[in-house]
Design an enzyme around this catalytic site. Structure first.
Site, PDB file in Angstrom:
ATOM      1  N   GLY A 262       0.829  -1.199   0.000  1.00 19.24           N
ATOM      2  CA  GLY A 262       0.000   0.000   0.000  1.00 19.24           C
ATOM      3  C   GLY A 262       0.862   1.247   0.000  1.00 19.24           C
ATOM      4  O   GLY A 262       1.999   1.224  -0.473  1.00 19.24           O
ATOM      5  N   SER A 263       0.336   2.301   0.581  1.00 17.49           N
ATOM      6  CA  SER A 263       1.038   3.586   0.522  1.00 17.49           C
ATOM      7  C   SER A 263       2.069   3.683   1.655  1.00 17.49           C
ATOM      8  O   SER A 263       1.892   3.082   2.721  1.00 17.49           O
ATOM      9  CB  SER A 263       0.026   4.724   0.621  1.00 17.49           C
ATOM     10  OG  SER A 263      -0.725   4.573   1.798  1.00 17.49           O
ATOM     11  N   VAL A 266       0.606   4.786   5.257  1.00 17.33           N
ATOM     12  CA  VAL A 266      -0.126   3.748   5.997  1.00 17.33           C
ATOM     13  C   VAL A 266       0.853   2.659   6.442  1.00 17.33           C
ATOM     14  O   VAL A 266       0.791   2.177   7.581  1.00 17.33           O
ATOM     15  CB  VAL A 266      -1.270   3.166   5.126  1.00 17.33           C
ATOM     16  CG1 VAL A 266      -1.905   1.963   5.803  1.00 17.33           C
ATOM     17  CG2 VAL A 266      -2.329   4.227   4.849  1.00 17.33           C
ATOM     18  N   GLY A 267       1.796   2.311   5.572  1.00 21.20           N
ATOM     19  CA  GLY A 267       2.781   1.281   5.932  1.00 21.20           C
ATOM     20  C   GLY A 267       3.589   1.684   7.155  1.00 21.20           C
ATOM     21  O   GLY A 267       3.809   0.876   8.068  1.00 21.20           O
ATOM     22  N   GLU A 284       5.592  -3.351   1.008  1.00 18.79           N
ATOM     23  CA  GLU A 284       5.765  -3.099  -0.426  1.00 18.79           C
ATOM     24  C   GLU A 284       4.921  -1.871  -0.713  1.00 18.79           C
ATOM     25  O   GLU A 284       3.687  -1.931  -0.642  1.00 18.79           O
ATOM     26  CB  GLU A 284       5.266  -4.294  -1.257  1.00 18.79           C
ATOM     27  CG  GLU A 284       5.837  -5.644  -0.860  1.00 18.79           C
ATOM     28  CD  GLU A 284       7.338  -5.745  -1.042  1.00 18.79           C
ATOM     29  OE1 GLU A 284       7.909  -4.968  -1.832  1.00 18.79           O
ATOM     30  OE2 GLU A 284       7.960  -6.583  -0.368  1.00 18.79           O
ATOM     31  N   CYS A 318       1.963   0.712  -8.998  1.00 18.40           N
ATOM     32  CA  CYS A 318       2.916   1.240  -8.015  1.00 18.40           C
ATOM     33  C   CYS A 318       4.215   1.746  -8.652  1.00 18.40           C
ATOM     34  O   CYS A 318       4.771   2.734  -8.218  1.00 18.40           O
ATOM     35  CB  CYS A 318       3.216   0.188  -6.961  1.00 18.40           C
ATOM     36  SG  CYS A 318       3.564  -1.421  -7.658  1.00 18.40           S
TER      37      CYS A 318
HETATM   38  P1  NDP Z   1      -3.397   2.320   1.292  1.00 14.83           P
HETATM   39  O1  NDP Z   1      -2.089   2.410   1.969  1.00 14.83           O
HETATM   40  O2  NDP Z   1      -4.384   3.394   1.507  1.00 14.83           O
HETATM   41  O3  NDP Z   1      -4.141   0.958   1.703  1.00 14.83           O
HETATM   42  C1  NDP Z   1      -3.534  -0.292   1.577  1.00 14.83           C
HETATM   43  C2  NDP Z   1      -4.255  -1.266   2.478  1.00 14.83           C
HETATM   44  O4  NDP Z   1      -4.064  -0.872   3.833  1.00 14.83           O
HETATM   45  C3  NDP Z   1      -5.766  -1.305   2.257  1.00 14.83           C
HETATM   46  O5  NDP Z   1      -6.251  -2.609   2.461  1.00 14.83           O
HETATM   47  C4  NDP Z   1      -6.254  -0.381   3.355  1.00 14.83           C
HETATM   48  O6  NDP Z   1      -7.599  -0.585   3.699  1.00 14.83           O
HETATM   49  C5  NDP Z   1      -5.317  -0.760   4.483  1.00 14.83           C
HETATM   50  N1  NDP Z   1      -5.228   0.216   5.553  1.00 14.83           N
HETATM   51  C6  NDP Z   1      -5.481   1.549   5.525  1.00 14.83           C
HETATM   52  N2  NDP Z   1      -5.291   2.094   6.757  1.00 14.83           N
HETATM   53  C7  NDP Z   1      -4.906   1.080   7.571  1.00 14.83           C
HETATM   54  C8  NDP Z   1      -4.574   0.996   8.957  1.00 14.83           C
HETATM   55  N3  NDP Z   1      -4.597   2.060   9.763  1.00 14.83           N
HETATM   56  N4  NDP Z   1      -4.231  -0.198   9.474  1.00 14.83           N
HETATM   57  C9  NDP Z   1      -4.192  -1.302   8.678  1.00 14.83           C
HETATM   58  N5  NDP Z   1      -4.527  -1.291   7.370  1.00 14.83           N
HETATM   59  C10 NDP Z   1      -4.875  -0.107   6.819  1.00 14.83           C
HETATM   60  O7  NDP Z   1      -3.074   2.108  -0.257  1.00 14.83           O
HETATM   61  P2  NDP Z   1      -4.094   2.074  -1.448  1.00 14.83           P
HETATM   62  O8  NDP Z   1      -5.107   1.010  -1.215  1.00 14.83           O
HETATM   63  O9  NDP Z   1      -4.527   3.446  -1.754  1.00 14.83           O
HETATM   64  O10 NDP Z   1      -3.149   1.504  -2.620  1.00 14.83           O
HETATM   65  C11 NDP Z   1      -2.340   2.276  -3.386  1.00 14.83           C
HETATM   66  C12 NDP Z   1      -0.918   2.303  -2.848  1.00 14.83           C
HETATM   67  O11 NDP Z   1      -0.368   0.996  -2.859  1.00 14.83           O
HETATM   68  C13 NDP Z   1      -0.013   3.131  -3.732  1.00 14.83           C
HETATM   69  O12 NDP Z   1       0.875   3.874  -2.948  1.00 14.83           O
HETATM   70  C14 NDP Z   1       0.739   2.068  -4.525  1.00 14.83           C
HETATM   71  O13 NDP Z   1       1.934   2.514  -5.084  1.00 14.83           O
HETATM   72  C15 NDP Z   1       0.924   1.021  -3.478  1.00 14.83           C
HETATM   73  N6  NDP Z   1       1.238  -0.275  -4.077  1.00 14.83           N
HETATM   74  C16 NDP Z   1       2.494  -0.803  -3.942  1.00 14.83           C
HETATM   75  C17 NDP Z   1       2.839  -1.995  -4.568  1.00 14.83           C
HETATM   76  C18 NDP Z   1       4.196  -2.599  -4.439  1.00 14.83           C
HETATM   77  O14 NDP Z   1       4.347  -3.778  -4.771  1.00 14.83           O
HETATM   78  N7  NDP Z   1       5.213  -1.873  -3.982  1.00 14.83           N
HETATM   79  C19 NDP Z   1       1.872  -2.718  -5.398  1.00 14.83           C
HETATM   80  C20 NDP Z   1       0.584  -2.069  -5.466  1.00 14.83           C
HETATM   81  C21 NDP Z   1       0.297  -0.904  -4.820  1.00 14.83           C
HETATM   82  P3  NDP Z   1      -8.789   0.182   2.917  1.00 14.83           P
HETATM   83  O15 NDP Z   1      -8.358   0.387   1.532  1.00 14.83           O
HETATM   84  O16 NDP Z   1      -9.903  -0.749   3.001  1.00 14.83           O
HETATM   85  O17 NDP Z   1      -8.992   1.424   3.655  1.00 14.83           O
END
Ligand code: NDP
Length: 519
Positions: A262-263, A266-267, A284, A318
């Site tokens: 994810g982002s 959040v990570g 990641e 990503c």
């Molecule tokens: P987010 O970081 O917003 O969310 C990722 C996941 O984390 C979702 O399931 C989200 O839930 C969950 N989440 C959000 N807040 C929390 C929390 N406080 N505690 C635990 N889990 C939480 O990313 P996006 O979904 O917007 O995805 C896009 C991002 O992912 C971009 O930055 C992209 O570059 C990255 N990415 C990286 C990849 C890689 O391999 N390096 C591959 C693909 C994407 P919910 O969405 O339900 O709120």
């Protein structure tokens, strides 16, 4: 020559009809889709549901039950029980061949229901079919790769060594136990596969937290896993919001390892939470990908290639290209060719023939992208293709036009990942200057060099501060090579899709054995 150039196109939609089996799955006999815990569909103790919609039409696809703290705890208990069994028949005790057999049975069922999984990616995830087809292929490719790895990398006792008189030592490699995968919305099937297969094959029981925007494919895979015969509790799926379901996962000390995609923000937040109770975490995360175009490149061919990659999943990839550094000798021709490519992308509904740029996933994302476009101009980017909201007749989705800007060294107009078909092009005076600018970001996921001189390209690519460095290609992924990020884009560990990924889903202990002391 002009025809050959024109063959380099953006990924494009074929017309896609929603299969009846997908509709039936979504309707679920009039009940909201439950989470999947311990082999059962679970409505959730909060009695809360949310809608998942098609981002290109805003049609509601399904109602889904949200899983809260109680369900996270229930899933952890179910997974712990499945892991241990009654001491001899838990998932950790399954011979690797039996784990592989179940995984490949799941893959066969996924092949059988390919159209349902395609519908998940196309309608729930908003993808064009050309990309969705490739994504669904990853289920088999990933499973086969990790079955092979699991057969080659033994767990258990490592070779023994004498460490002192009468004392020997050896390593003992074992699965973590319960591991969770937190998945984003942009590649639900690919990223669920990348998490679930190595984790399961290493002997872990898993909890999948799909993104709130795209819960359907993980729930469908859970259904297939049940049909394949996975023991209850080995695979659990907890749909819900990040701040609620995801947060409860991060806070649960029974989860020994979390794989987060994810982002970066959040990570980093989850990492801090996990650190409080000793849960290990692999991240990641996002990028702000660069492409360097050298003076010997054909501006039109390379502009089209870069345009194709920058528009993969409408820039919601990503490692997408957001920053281009092009030698000033060819910059005007290059910018003109890129403008032409961006302006001619066919904006439309993602399930309709010919669409190349569909809707973004949700309204928040749409306003983020529009804000990033206006901020780029405020910071000094000169619009070449202006961006802004787009209209698609007869559709209510979140449509945004592509955006392209000309910039210059020293103007940092796009410091962050935008996550749309968005790029800045900066003319540079040398390859060295391009490299310095490409590396001047805290992100480090993927970057590429474009040149006819492949050796020169390799020499430059190796100096990129990115997990994936490419010459004359981008968005590259192969099983056997690590895919991971440097800087704020990822870590620790090996990234995904390589042998070390498999090892990341295990832990190693040192075992010392001494002879019993004589009285
Ligand atoms: P987010 O970081 O917003 O969310 C990722 C996941 O984390 C979702 O399931 C989200 O839930 C969950 N989440 C959000 N807040 C929390 C929390 N406080 N505690 C635990 N889990 C939480 O990313 P996006 O979904 O917007 O995805 C896009 C991002 O992912 C971009 O930055 C992209 O570059 C990255 N990415 C990286 C990849 C890689 O391999 N390096 C591959 C693909 C994407 P919910 O969405 O339900 O709120």
């Amino acid at each position: 020559m002009a025809t050959a150039h024109a063959n380099i196109q953006a990924l494009t939609a074929a017309r896609f009809e929603m299969p009846a089996k997908f509709t039936q799955f979504c309707e679920n006999g009039g009940q909201p889709l439950g989470g999947y815990i311990g082999g059962q569909s679970v409505p959730g103790s909060m009695n809360a549901t949310f809608e998942t919609v098609d981002p290109g039409s805003l049609d509601v696809l399904a109602r889904v039950c949200e899983m809260g703290e109680a369900e996270v705890d229930r899933a952890v208990t179910a997974a712990q029980a499945a892991f241990a069994g009654n001491g001899v028949n838990g998932w950790r005790d399954f011979p690797v061949d039996e784990r592989c057999e179940l995984v490949m049975k799941l893959v066969e069922l996924a092949d059988r229901d390919r159209d349902v999984l395609l519908a998940c990616e196309i309608h729930d995830g908003g993808k064009v079919s050309e990309l969705a087809e490739g994504d669904v292929d990853q289920i088999r490719a990933c499973a086969e790769y990790f079955c092979d790895v699991a057969r080659r990398i033994p767990l258990g006792d490592g070779p023994s060594m004498d460490v002192a008189d009468g004392v020997r030592g050896f390593t003992y490699r074992e699965p973590w136990g319960v591991v969770a995968g937190i998945i984003p919305w942009n590649y639900p099937i690919v990223l669920t596969s990348w998490f679930m297969f190595p984790a399961l094959l290493a002997g872990n029981c898993i909890i999948i937290k799909p993104a709130e925007d795209t819960p359907l494919s993980a729930l469908y895979l859970a259904k297939l896993a049940e049909e394949a015969g996975f023991p209850p509790g080995v695979i659990n799926v907890l749909p819900g919001r990040g701040e609620l379901t995801g947060q409860a996962i991060a806070e649960h000390p029974g989860i020994r390892y979390i794989s987060f995609t994810g982002s970066p923000g959040v990570g980093q937040h989850i990492l801090r939470t996990c650190d409080r109770h000793g849960t290990r975490m692999k991240r990641e995360m996002g990028g702000n990908g660069a492409a360097i175009v050298l003076d010997d490149a054909d501006p039109e061919v390379v502009a089209r290639m870069i345009g194709r990659h920058a528009n993969q999943h409408f820039g919601q990839t990503c490692c997408t290209i957001h920053r281009v550094f092009v030698d000033q000798k060819i910059a005007d021709d290059f910018i003109d060719a890129e403008r032409h490519f961006f302006e001619n992308l066919k904006i439309g509904y993602q399930a309709e023939e010919g669409t190349q740029l569909g809707a973004v996933i949700n309204p928040t994302q749409m306003s983020r992208v529009l804000k990033a476009q206006s901020e780029t101009v405020a910071r000094g980017g000169q619009p070449v293709v202006a961006g802004g909201p787009a209209e698609v007749p007869g559709r209510k989705g979140f449509y945004v036009k592509p955006a392209l800007y000309r910039t210059q060294p020293g103007v940092q107009c796009n410091p962050q990942e935008v996550f749309h078909t968005f790029a800045t092009i900066c003319p540079v005076s040398s390859a060295e200057q391009a490299l310095e600018l490409a590396n001047s970001t805290p992100y480090g996921l993927g970057a590429s060099v474009w040149t006819k001189d492949v050796d020169r390209g390799i020499a430059l690519a190796k100096q990129l501060r990115d997990g994936t460095c490419q010459v004359n290609c981008h968005n590259s992924i192969a099983y056997g090579l690590p895919y991971g990020g440097q800087g704020i884009s990822g870590g620790p560990g090996a990234g995904v899709n390589c042998e070390d990924t498999f090892r990341d889903y295990t832990q190693v202990k040192a075992v010392y054995v001494s002879e019993y002391p004589e009285a």
